[in-house]
Structure formats: structure tokens, C-alpha cells
Design a protein around this motif. Structure first.
Motif, short mmCIF file in Angstrom:
data_model
loop_
_atom_site.label_atom_id
_atom_site.label_comp_id
_atom_site.label_asym_id
_atom_site.label_seq_id
_atom_site.Cartn_x
_atom_site.Cartn_y
_atom_site.Cartn_z
N LYS A 282 0.86 -1.18 0.00
CA LYS A 282 0.00 0.00 0.00
C LYS A 282 0.90 1.23 0.00
CE LYS A 282 -4.08 -2.05 0.91
NZ LYS A 282 -4.70 -2.62 -0.29
N VAL A 283 0.38 2.34 -0.50
CA VAL A 283 1.20 3.53 -0.64
C VAL A 283 0.68 4.67 0.24
CG1 VAL A 283 2.15 5.23 -2.23
CG2 VAL A 283 1.76 2.88 -3.01
N ILE A 284 1.60 5.28 0.98
CA ILE A 284 1.31 6.46 1.80
C ILE A 284 2.11 7.63 1.21
CG2 ILE A 284 1.50 7.49 4.11
CD1 ILE A 284 1.63 4.54 5.21
N ALA A 285 1.45 8.72 0.89
CA ALA A 285 2.17 9.91 0.43
C ALA A 285 2.43 10.81 1.63
CB ALA A 285 1.38 10.66 -0.63
N GLU A 286 3.68 11.20 1.82
CA GLU A 286 4.04 12.08 2.93
C GLU A 286 3.99 13.54 2.49
OE1 GLU A 286 8.16 10.11 3.84
OE2 GLU A 286 7.19 10.63 5.73
N GLY A 287 3.84 14.42 3.44
CA GLY A 287 3.94 15.86 3.16
C GLY A 287 2.83 16.41 2.29
N VAL A 288 1.62 15.85 2.42
CA VAL A 288 0.49 16.37 1.65
C VAL A 288 0.03 17.68 2.30
CG1 VAL A 288 -1.83 15.91 0.75
CG2 VAL A 288 -0.20 14.02 1.07
N GLU A 289 0.14 18.76 1.57
CA GLU A 289 -0.17 20.08 2.15
C GLU A 289 -1.35 20.77 1.47
OE1 GLU A 289 3.43 22.41 2.33
OE2 GLU A 289 4.29 21.17 3.93
N THR A 290 -1.68 20.37 0.27
CA THR A 290 -2.78 21.04 -0.44
C THR A 290 -3.81 20.04 -0.95
OG1 THR A 290 -1.81 20.94 -2.66
CG2 THR A 290 -1.12 22.79 -1.27
N LYS A 291 -5.01 20.57 -1.15
CA LYS A 291 -6.11 19.78 -1.69
C LYS A 291 -5.76 19.26 -3.09
CE LYS A 291 -10.09 18.38 -0.49
NZ LYS A 291 -10.24 17.52 0.70
N GLU A 292 -5.05 20.10 -3.87
CA GLU A 292 -4.68 19.68 -5.23
C GLU A 292 -3.76 18.47 -5.18
OE1 GLU A 292 -4.77 22.81 -4.19
OE2 GLU A 292 -4.88 24.25 -5.86
N GLN A 293 -2.79 18.50 -4.27
CA GLN A 293 -1.90 17.35 -4.13
C GLN A 293 -2.71 16.11 -3.79
OE1 GLN A 293 0.70 18.83 -1.09
NE2 GLN A 293 2.00 19.99 -2.52
N GLN A 294 -3.63 16.28 -2.86
CA GLN A 294 -4.47 15.14 -2.47
C GLN A 294 -5.22 14.58 -3.67
OE1 GLN A 294 -7.54 15.91 0.50
NE2 GLN A 294 -8.47 13.94 0.09
N GLN A 295 -5.77 15.50 -4.50
CA GLN A 295 -6.55 15.04 -5.65
C GLN A 295 -5.69 14.30 -6.67
OE1 GLN A 295 -8.37 18.78 -6.29
NE2 GLN A 295 -10.16 18.24 -5.06
N ILE A 296 -4.50 14.85 -6.93
CA ILE A 296 -3.60 14.20 -7.89
C ILE A 296 -3.22 12.79 -7.38
CG2 ILE A 296 -1.30 14.29 -8.96
CD1 ILE A 296 -1.58 17.41 -8.87
N LEU A 297 -2.92 12.72 -6.08
CA LEU A 297 -2.53 11.43 -5.49
C LEU A 297 -3.69 10.44 -5.53
CD1 LEU A 297 -0.49 12.92 -2.55
CD2 LEU A 297 0.44 11.35 -4.28
#
Ligand code: C2E
Ligand code: CA
Ligand code: CA
Ligand code: CA
Length: 280
Positions: free
Chosen positions: A233-248
Motif C-alpha cells: 500500500k502507498v502512503i504519500a508524505e507531506g500532503v499540504e494542499t487539496k490539489e496534491q491530495q486530488q492528484i494522489l
């Protein structure tokens, strides 16, 4: 080239003297801190991107220095590693996190998995009490998968000192393993299949420019596809913006961790924010 040659000489300047002195003071203070328990464990939620619920938490140590205030782990963990103090500190963090997890289960009826950073120095140490961790989990009657150990890539390249045996022992005991800071070390992808790793954490240096740098987005997507095919499973670190969340999310990333959701917080704040039941 001549200039470079000359500059390679580092004279012992007053500022270097100060640095060395500062380091010595910090080592002395750190020893005291271990004895006097000046540490605290903060918890940062790791969010399931499919439903935006808390999936688990990462334990991050904080040092309340009596005069300097909060000292960053980025500053004192390397010193703790050099001096061997990381062994005691690491065991303390583990105990705190395990007891916290047991306390949360009592209070809220949920077992939240807690991820704990484990330094390569701890793995290599003779006195590394990894069996004690397993015993402690049994004492607390915690499911062993209540704990996840975060390691970095360099450790997997180190064939010595029983690293792989210890990782296997964790695996046998049901303790999960995360590969931290993925993409920043000297990784050999071969190790991803050799070791049974549960979570791959994409380093925040890739997450940071996700909106502006298409190459980073491509890298993230490729990492996610690869990890999934290998059963991680993949965890993205350092998510700071909604856009980053959406792309991920669009790329199929399972979990996110970052200031967008929450900074690391003391346990009471974590409880109040994420664990209070609706009746309370
Ligand atoms: P790490 O394991 O990569 O932990 C993630 C770091 O990123 C944490 O820094 C966290 O506060 C920070 N972070 C989380 N979300 C964001 C975000 O959205 N933006 C930015 N810019 N940063 C974010 P922290 O707590 O200062 O810890 C730094 C490092 O110190 C950790 O990096 C880890 O390598 C080490 N560390 C912390 N606690 C422990 C511990 O108990 N044991 C060991 N061995 N190392 C620890
Ligand atoms: Ca970590
Ligand atoms: Ca990390
Ligand atoms: Ca797996």
C-alpha cells in the motif's frame, strides 16, 4: 581548480569551535533528557484517501529542552544515533506508543495502528530488544499488527548484523513494515521484492511539487503502480494542499499524511480530534 584545492582546507575557525561545543552540550543534555524523561510522543494521522478517515498514526518524538524549548528530532536524532542513546530513546518511544494504543482501545474501542520510526542503528545494535517489543505487545494484549515499524531504504542494502533476520522476526510476529522516505536513498528495487514490506511511503520531496512539476506527478504514479503490483500500500508524505491530495487520489494512492490533514499533535489533541465518539 587551484582555488578549489585551497578551499578544501578547513581551518578550525571559531564558528567550528562553537559548533563542536554546541554539539558537546547537546550530547550532555540529551543524556540528561533520557534520565529525566524530557521527551513526548506526538501523533500525526495517516488518512485513508478513499474516505478521508484516519487510518493510522505515526509516532514522532519531541524533546522539551528545559532552556532551549522544543528541539527538532532532525537535530537530535542524529546525535542520539552517534552516541547510542537512540537505543533507550527508541525503546521509550515504542513503549509509549504501545501503551497509548492500548489506552485508546480501552477508551474508544478502536485499535489504531501506530507507526514507529526505527533507526538503522537500532537494528544493528547487539542489545536491540526487538524480542522485548514483541513480548510487550503480548503483555498489553495488543494485536501485533497494532504496530508498524518505519525503516529507510539504506537498511535493506545492509546485509550484515542480522537486519534481514530481524525483519523476518517482525514479519513472523505480525508487526508491519513501512519503507520510509522512498525515493531519496540509494535504493535497489530488487530489495522491494526480497523483503515483505507492507507500506511504501513516498517522500515529501516528490509530493511537494506535484501540482507544478509534471515529472514528479509521473514519478508518483509510477511508484504507486509498482508498489501495488508488489502487494504494497502507498502512503504519500507531506500532503499540504487539496490539489496534491486530488492528484494522489487520482493516481490510486491509498493514504496521505501531511499538514493538509493535521500536524503531529500531542495524544490528547489526537484523541479529541479523531477518537471522540459522537456521544461525548
Ligand atoms: P520522518 O519519519 O520522515 O517524519 C515525517 C516528518 O515530516 C515529521 O517531521 C513530520 O512532522 C513532518 N511532516 C509531516 N507532514 C508534513 C507536511 O505536510 N509538510 C512538511 N513540510 N513536513 C511534514 P519531524 O517530526 O520533525 O521528524 C523529523 C524526522 O526525525 C523524522 O522524519 C524521523 O526521521 C525522525 N524521527 C522523529 N521521531 C523519531 C523517533 O521516534 N525515532 C527515530 N529513530 N526517528 C524519529
Ligand atoms: Ca517516518
Ligand atoms: Ca518520511
Ligand atoms: Ca506485502
Amino acid at each position: 581548480a587551484k582555488d578549489q584545492g585551497r578551499n578544501r582546507f578547513h581551518y578550525f575557525t571559531p564558528s567550528m569551535q562553537e559548533e563542536a561545543r554546541y554539539r558537546m552540550v547537546l550530547i550532555r543534555d540529551l543524556r540528561k533528557a533520557v534520565k529525566q524523561q524530557e521527551f513526548e510522543v506526538y501523533y500525526q494521522p495517516i488518512i485513508d484517501l478513499t474516505n478521508e478517515q484516519v487510518y493510522k498514526a505515526e509516532a514522532l518524538i519531541r524533546w522539551h529542552h528545559p532552556e532551549r524549548g522544543l528541539v527538532s528530532p532532525a537535530e537530535f536524532i542524529p546525535i542520539a544515533e552517534d552516541t547510542g542513546l537512540i537505543i533507550d530513546i527508541g525503546n521509550w518511544v515504542f513503549e509509549q506508543a504501545a501503551m497509548q494504543s492500548a489506552a485508546w482501545r480501552e477508551k474508544f474501542g478502536v485499535e489504531i495502528q501506530i507507526s514507529i520510526n526505527k533507526s538503522p542503528i537500532q537494528f544493528r545494535d547487539e542489545g536491540d530488544s526487538f524480542e522485548n517489543w514483541i513480548i510487550k505487545l503480548q503483555e498489553l494484549n495488543l494485536a501485533s499488527n497494532g504496530i508498524c515499524v518505519e525503516i529507510t531504504e539504506g537498511l535493506l542494502l545492509d546485509a550484515s548484523m542480522g537486519v534481514s533476520e530481524k525483519l523476518l522476526a517482525y514479519r513472523d510476529a505480525g508487526i508491519q513494515v513501512s519503507l520510509d522516505d522512498f525515493g531519496t536513498g540509494y535504493s535497489s528495487l530488487a530489495y522491494l521484492k526480497k523483503f515483505d514490506i507492507d507500506y511504501l511511503k513516498i517522500d515529501q520531496s516528490f509530493t511537494r511539487n506535484l501540482e507544478s512539476d509534471p515529472n514528479d506527478a509521473t514519478l508518483c504514479e509510477a511508484i504507486i503502480v509498482m508498489a501495488h503490483k508488489l502487494g504494497m500500500k502507498v502512503i504519500a508524505e507531506g500532503v499540504e494542499t487539496k490539489e496534491q491530495q486530488q492528484i494522489l487520489s487520482a493516481a490510486g494512492c491509498n493514504y496521505g499524511q501531511g499538514y493538509l490533514f493535521s500536524k503531529p499533535v500531542p495524544y490528547a489533541e489526537f484523541e479529541a480530534k479523531y477518537l471522540k465518539t459522537s456521544e461525548q
